[in-house]
Design an enzyme around this catalytic site. Structure first.
Site, short mmCIF file in Angstrom:
data_model
loop_
_atom_site.label_atom_id
_atom_site.label_comp_id
_atom_site.label_asym_id
_atom_site.label_seq_id
_atom_site.Cartn_x
_atom_site.Cartn_y
_atom_site.Cartn_z
N TYR A 143 91.02 -48.62 76.31
CA TYR A 143 89.62 -49.03 76.36
C TYR A 143 89.45 -50.53 76.25
O TYR A 143 88.53 -51.11 76.79
CB TYR A 143 88.82 -48.37 75.23
CG TYR A 143 88.26 -47.01 75.54
CD1 TYR A 143 89.04 -46.01 76.09
CD2 TYR A 143 86.92 -46.73 75.27
CE1 TYR A 143 88.52 -44.77 76.36
CE2 TYR A 143 86.39 -45.48 75.53
CZ TYR A 143 87.19 -44.50 76.08
OH TYR A 143 86.67 -43.26 76.33
N LYS A 193 101.79 -39.08 74.61
CA LYS A 193 102.43 -38.76 75.88
C LYS A 193 103.77 -39.48 75.89
O LYS A 193 104.09 -40.27 76.80
CB LYS A 193 101.52 -39.19 77.04
CG LYS A 193 101.94 -38.69 78.41
CD LYS A 193 101.76 -37.19 78.60
CE LYS A 193 102.36 -36.74 79.93
NZ LYS A 193 102.31 -35.28 80.13
N ASP A 225 98.74 -33.14 77.20
CA ASP A 225 98.43 -32.02 78.10
C ASP A 225 98.58 -30.69 77.37
O ASP A 225 97.71 -29.81 77.44
CB ASP A 225 99.30 -32.07 79.38
CG ASP A 225 100.78 -32.26 79.10
OD1 ASP A 225 101.15 -32.56 77.94
OD2 ASP A 225 101.58 -32.10 80.04
N ASP A 249 89.09 -39.32 73.16
CA ASP A 249 87.83 -39.12 73.89
C ASP A 249 87.84 -37.75 74.56
O ASP A 249 86.88 -36.98 74.47
CB ASP A 249 87.68 -40.24 74.93
CG ASP A 249 86.40 -40.12 75.74
OD1 ASP A 249 85.35 -39.85 75.12
OD2 ASP A 249 86.46 -40.30 76.97
N ASP A 253 85.92 -33.98 73.19
CA ASP A 253 84.94 -33.25 73.99
C ASP A 253 85.34 -31.78 74.12
O ASP A 253 84.52 -30.88 73.98
CB ASP A 253 84.79 -33.86 75.39
CG ASP A 253 83.55 -34.73 75.51
OD1 ASP A 253 83.15 -35.30 74.48
OD2 ASP A 253 83.00 -34.84 76.63
C1 IPM Z 1 82.33 -41.08 73.33
C2 IPM Z 1 81.79 -41.49 74.67
C3 IPM Z 1 82.06 -42.97 74.87
C4 IPM Z 1 83.57 -43.15 74.87
C5 IPM Z 1 81.45 -43.60 76.13
C6 IPM Z 1 79.97 -43.32 76.22
C7 IPM Z 1 81.72 -45.06 76.20
O1 IPM Z 1 82.32 -40.71 75.68
O2 IPM Z 1 81.89 -41.64 72.32
O3 IPM Z 1 83.19 -40.21 73.29
O4 IPM Z 1 84.21 -42.98 75.91
O5 IPM Z 1 84.11 -43.46 73.82
MG MG Z 2 83.51 -39.10 74.98
#
Ligand code: IPM
Ligand code: MG
Length: 361
Positions: A143, A193, A225, A249, A253
């Site tokens: 990032y 990885k 993975d 990230d 999710d």
């Molecule tokens: C998160 C989001 C952010 C990230 C984006 C919105 C920049 O997806 O907080 O997980 O990728 O960190």
């Molecule tokens: Mg995210």
């Protein structure tokens, strides 16, 4: 804890203002019930700040975030800002806050509330009792690494980014994760990885070394993975997971969806002194903004994390969490967590239900 604390509230965009408004009511309630003196100061962030000041993270907002004892953020982003210059997009405010305040340790719990076991798309027996903590490195890796660019002439351009970690960066997130594991079931899975990437090879080596200082913690390693696969196959095998910025990230999710209710999940981003920014895992949900449909519980639970991690007030954190549990047990549901035929309450009614249930146990 009677000393004065300032909480910077950055409502942001979409449903951000609605959900933070309810969280602020909870802060005011715990001020009374626990005799705290938390003062609230508010500044715009993301698209809202761009509209007012031409920048998603203007100096006034960054200054407040720096001077406050803790930060509560709603959500940022919306379709109206998707085509503006990358540097001015709402998401840039998040990245700016993380790096400017050195919030390197991102805690993302994936916890299934028993009352909501049916909300998951996975079979109840796979997810019931799920309680995972993802510790994501938040200020380094791909990032923020350089060099990064898109360059060359159209037709033969190259785009590139750099995934880079120093030993010191790996150590500090490693310590965060091991300490978290010590407070939980003492199992830590480091996700990398290392079969392909040098940066991951170093990551793994440093984690193994660190592990020697935490002999009570059972350390394991998994490739990203496989970790994604295991997360949907048998998620309850995990206690704490630690990983890099980008892998975290993605993993977080996936983990959030195991619970079926992203509207319930809080998060914390901490610096090395325990100061933190707290925010719901969900986004700004522009499609339902301003309609009183949003679920404020993730933001309210983020306040509980703040009380625990920044203010060291476990009784207050536990009281907020108990109030949320009681609210669910009493059948209050916003649309996102309601089963077929269940009555739906508004954002504000949900907030009121929690406020009414906050008490010193
Ligand atoms: C998160 C989001 C952010 C990230 C984006 C919105 C920049 O997806 O907080 O997980 O990728 O960190
Ligand atoms: Mg995210």
């Amino acid at each position: 804890m009677s000393d004065k604390k300032t909480i910077a509230v950055l409502p942001g965009d979409g449903i951000g203002p609605e959900v933070t408004a309810q969280a602020v009511r909870v802060i005011e309630q715990v001020n009374g019930v626990f005799g705290l003196s938390c003062t609230i100061e508010t500044q715009p962030v993301g698209g809202a700040a761009y509209e007012l000041h031409g920048h998603p993270l203007p100096p006034s907002t960054l200054d407040l975030a720096r001077s406050a004892d803790a930060i509560l953020l709603g959500a940022v982003g919306g379709p109206q800002w998707e085509s503006i210059d990358r540097q001015l997009r709402p998401e840039k405010a998040l990245l700016g806050l993380r790096s400017e305040l050195e919030l390197f340790s991102n805690l993302r719990p994936a916890l299934l509330f028993p009352e909501l076991a049916d909300a998951s798309t996975l079979k109840p027996e796979v997810v019931s009792g799920l309680d995972i903590m993802i510790v994501r490195e938040l200020t380094g890796g791909i990032y923020f690494g350089g060099p990064r660019a898109i360059e060359g002439e159209k037709g033969s351009r190259k785009g590139y980014n750099t995934m880079v970690y120093s030993e010191a960066e790996i150590q500090r997130i490693g310590h965060s994760a091991f300490q978290m594991a010590m407070q939980r079931d003492r199992r830590l899975c480091s996700v990398d990885k290392a079969n392909v990437l040098e940066v991951s090879e170093l990551w793994r080596e440093v984690m193994i070394d660190l592990g020697k200082s935490y002999p009570e913690v059972e350390l394991s390693h998994m490739y990203i993975d496989n970790a994604c696969m295991q997360l949907v196959r048998a998620p309850k095998q995990f206690d704490v997971m630690v990983t890099t910025n980008m892998f975290g990230d993605i993993l977080s999710d996936a983990a959030s969806m195991l619970t079926g209710s992203i509207g319930m999940l809080p998060s914390a981003s901490l610096d090395s002194r325990g100061k933190g920014m707290y925010e719901p895992v969900h986004g700004s949900a522009p499609d339902i903004a301003g309609q009183g449909k949003a679920n404020p519980l993730a933001t309210i639970l983020s306040v509980a994390m703040m009380m625990r991690s920044t203010f060291g007030n476990e009784p207050c954190a536990a009281a907020i969490e108990a109030a949320v549990k009681a609210t669910l047990a009493d059948g209050f549901r916003t649309g996102d967590i309601a089963a077929d035929g269940q009555a739906i309450v508004t954002t504000e009614e949900m907030g009121t239900a929690v406020v009414d249930r906050v008490s010193k146990s």
